[in-house]
Motif scaffolding. Sequence first.
Motif, PDB file in Angstrom:
ATOM      1  N   TYR A 105      -6.254  -4.601  -5.806  1.00  0.00           N
ATOM      2  CA  TYR A 105      -6.564  -3.538  -4.850  1.00  0.00           C
ATOM      3  C   TYR A 105      -7.723  -2.710  -5.364  1.00  0.00           C
ATOM      4  CZ  TYR A 105      -1.896  -4.830  -3.447  1.00  0.00           C
ATOM      5  OH  TYR A 105      -0.795  -5.547  -3.063  1.00  0.00           O
ATOM      6  N   LEU A 131       0.832  -1.209   0.000  1.00  0.00           N
ATOM      7  CA  LEU A 131       0.000   0.000   0.000  1.00  0.00           C
ATOM      8  C   LEU A 131       0.864   1.256   0.000  1.00  0.00           C
ATOM      9  CD1 LEU A 131      -2.842  -1.071   2.451  1.00  0.00           C
ATOM     10  CD2 LEU A 131      -2.800  -1.196  -0.044  1.00  0.00           C
ATOM     11  N   SER A 133      -7.162  -0.266  -0.879  1.00  0.00           N
ATOM     12  CA  SER A 133      -7.330  -1.395   0.029  1.00  0.00           C
ATOM     13  C   SER A 133      -7.256  -2.700  -0.757  1.00  0.00           C
ATOM     14  CB  SER A 133      -8.656  -1.291   0.782  1.00  0.00           C
ATOM     15  OG  SER A 133      -9.735  -1.199  -0.127  1.00  0.00           O
TER      16      SER A 133
END
Length: 71
Positions: A35, A4, A24
Motif C-alpha cells: 500500500y 484499508l 491506497s
Amino acid sequence: MTDLDEINAQVLPHYARWAGAAVSPIGAGLINRSYLVARPDGTRAVLQAVSKIFPPEMHGNIAAVTERLAA
C-alpha cells in the motif's frame, strides 16, 4: 472490515505522524499486499503486509535489513 479500514483503524494510529494519511493499494503482489501511504504534506511511504506463509522469524530479518539500509 476491508484491508484499508483495518490499516486506518489498527495500524496508522500507532504512528502519530501517519494518522489520517491516505492509503491506497499498490498493484497486485504475488505474495505480500502493498500500500502507498501519503500524508497531506506530500511525504509518502510503502506499507507492506507480509504474507502468513513466512514464519515470524522473518520479521527479525526484515528489521535487520531495514536497519542496515538506513545506516
